[in-house]
Motif scaffolding. Structure first.
Motif, PDB file in Angstrom:
ATOM      1  N   LEU A  87     -30.089  17.529  25.174  1.00  0.00           N
ATOM      2  CA  LEU A  87     -30.740  16.808  26.266  1.00  0.00           C
ATOM      3  C   LEU A  87     -32.103  16.277  25.860  1.00  0.00           C
ATOM      4  CD1 LEU A  87     -29.853  19.144  29.280  1.00  0.00           C
ATOM      5  CD2 LEU A  87     -28.861  16.911  28.750  1.00  0.00           C
ATOM      6  N   ALA A  88     -32.772  16.950  24.934  1.00  0.00           N
ATOM      7  CA  ALA A  88     -34.083  16.481  24.469  1.00  0.00           C
ATOM      8  C   ALA A  88     -33.957  15.459  23.344  1.00  0.00           C
ATOM      9  CB  ALA A  88     -34.915  17.672  23.995  1.00  0.00           C
ATOM     10  N   ALA A  89     -32.994  15.643  22.456  1.00  0.00           N
ATOM     11  CA  ALA A  89     -32.874  14.746  21.293  1.00  0.00           C
ATOM     12  C   ALA A  89     -32.364  13.368  21.678  1.00  0.00           C
ATOM     13  CB  ALA A  89     -31.947  15.379  20.251  1.00  0.00           C
ATOM     14  N   TYR A  90     -31.492  13.296  22.690  1.00  0.00           N
ATOM     15  CA  TYR A  90     -30.919  11.996  23.046  1.00  0.00           C
ATOM     16  C   TYR A  90     -31.974  10.996  23.511  1.00  0.00           C
ATOM     17  CZ  TYR A  90     -28.162   8.407  25.330  1.00  0.00           C
ATOM     18  OH  TYR A  90     -27.636   7.200  25.709  1.00  0.00           O
ATOM     19  N   PRO A  91     -32.835  11.320  24.470  1.00  0.00           N
ATOM     20  CA  PRO A  91     -33.857  10.331  24.855  1.00  0.00           C
ATOM     21  C   PRO A  91     -34.841  10.024  23.732  1.00  0.00           C
ATOM     22  CG  PRO A  91     -34.224  12.421  25.976  1.00  0.00           C
ATOM     23  CD  PRO A  91     -32.881  12.502  25.343  1.00  0.00           C
ATOM     24  N   LEU A  92     -35.126  11.013  22.877  1.00  0.00           N
ATOM     25  CA  LEU A  92     -36.014  10.751  21.751  1.00  0.00           C
ATOM     26  C   LEU A  92     -35.386   9.811  20.733  1.00  0.00           C
ATOM     27  CD1 LEU A  92     -37.440  14.351  21.152  1.00  0.00           C
ATOM     28  CD2 LEU A  92     -38.713  12.376  21.998  1.00  0.00           C
TER      29      LEU A  92
END
Length: 273
Positions: A87-92
């Motif tokens: 969930l954190a890596a995708y928007p980054l």
């Protein structure tokens, strides 16, 4: 032709020898686990009969609760780490927002801080939150600390996926969450499996943090339970070594089932060993 055959034999003979040396300690451990005290004292390094399989029954009765605790700790941790990391890596990787790159570099800068330097402040935080002798005292730091490397790897992998695929999904009306769970994660099975195995290995074998946080024997993971187990069978070597064999089985089984995905993840280029 002779040189080729000689080189082939030397190369494969060396690999076989190294593999044998790697497995030799486990064979010795297995042999010692089947001996009683007399056989251990008189025939320690040879195979002796009869085999005493009752050593495994005695060891299992003592060690099974610690194995279950390690399953609970590692299982919840790996699910939490992979969920929050994705969930954190995708928007980054695939979305644009204010200070995106600075947030990413701030996260991965935490990789430069050795874990040993965070033990004292982290322990103080656990004490203030009244998490000593609880699952949360183990899960919380493991999940928080395990995300950093996973975010670094997953962000690199997600960024390498073709942009056209995301544009087509957005044109069809797909939300970002739907794209993540319907497209990105199925394409990332190998790398996620690799990170999962690495995370399980880290939490399963960790000794220092559980030693600081857990004093209740009912919550002790296998790494701590083996120390208690060793004190119970100080001079009864058969059950002691049988317990060590049982303790090694879960990780062996894990790697047997996840070895294909693990190798694919390592060879995908996202993790450089």
């Amino acid at each position: 032709m002779v040189k080729t055959n000689t080189g082939f034999l030397i190369k494969h003979g060396t690999i076989f020898l190294l593999g044998l040396l790697t497995m030799l300690p486990f064979f010795v451990l297995l042999n010692l686990s089947l001996k009683d005290l007399t056989q251990f004292n008189l025939e320690r390094w040879t195979v002796s009969f009869p085999f005493h399989f009752e050593n495994y029954t005695v060891a299992w009765q003592t060690i099974r609760k610690y194995i279950w605790n390690s399953f609970v700790i590692s299982g919840v941790t790996v699910v939490g780490v992979l969920t929050f990391s994705c969930l954190a890596a995708y928007p980054l990787a695939r979305m644009n927002f204010f200070l995106k790159e600075k947030v990413y570099f701030l996260i991965i800068s935490l990789l430069m801080i050795p874990f040993i330097l965070t033990l004292v402040p982290l322990f103080g935080l656990i004490v203030k939150l009244h998490m000593l002798d609880s699952w949360l005292g183990l899960w919380g730091p493991y999940i928080a600390g395990g995300q950093i490397f996973c975010i670094f790897v997953l962000r690199s992998f997600f960024s390498s996926l073709p942009e056209e695929m995301f544009e087509a999904a957005r044109v069809d009306g797909g939300s970002e969450l739907r794209i993540l769970f319907g497209i990105v994660l199925p394409l990332s099975k190998a790398i996620i499996a690799t990170l999962g195995v690495l995370n399980i290995l880290g939490t399963w074998n960790d000794y220092i943090w559980p030693l600081m946080v857990v004093s209740n024997e009912k919550l002790m993971p296998l790494s701590l339970g083996l120390m208690t187990f060793q004190q119970l069978f100080t001079t009864n070597w058969g059950p002691l070594f049988a317990g060590y064999v049982i303790a090694s089985v879960p990780l062996i089984v894990l790697f047997m089932f996840a070895s294909k995905q693990f190798v694919e993840g390592l060879s995908s280029g996202s993790i450089k060993m």
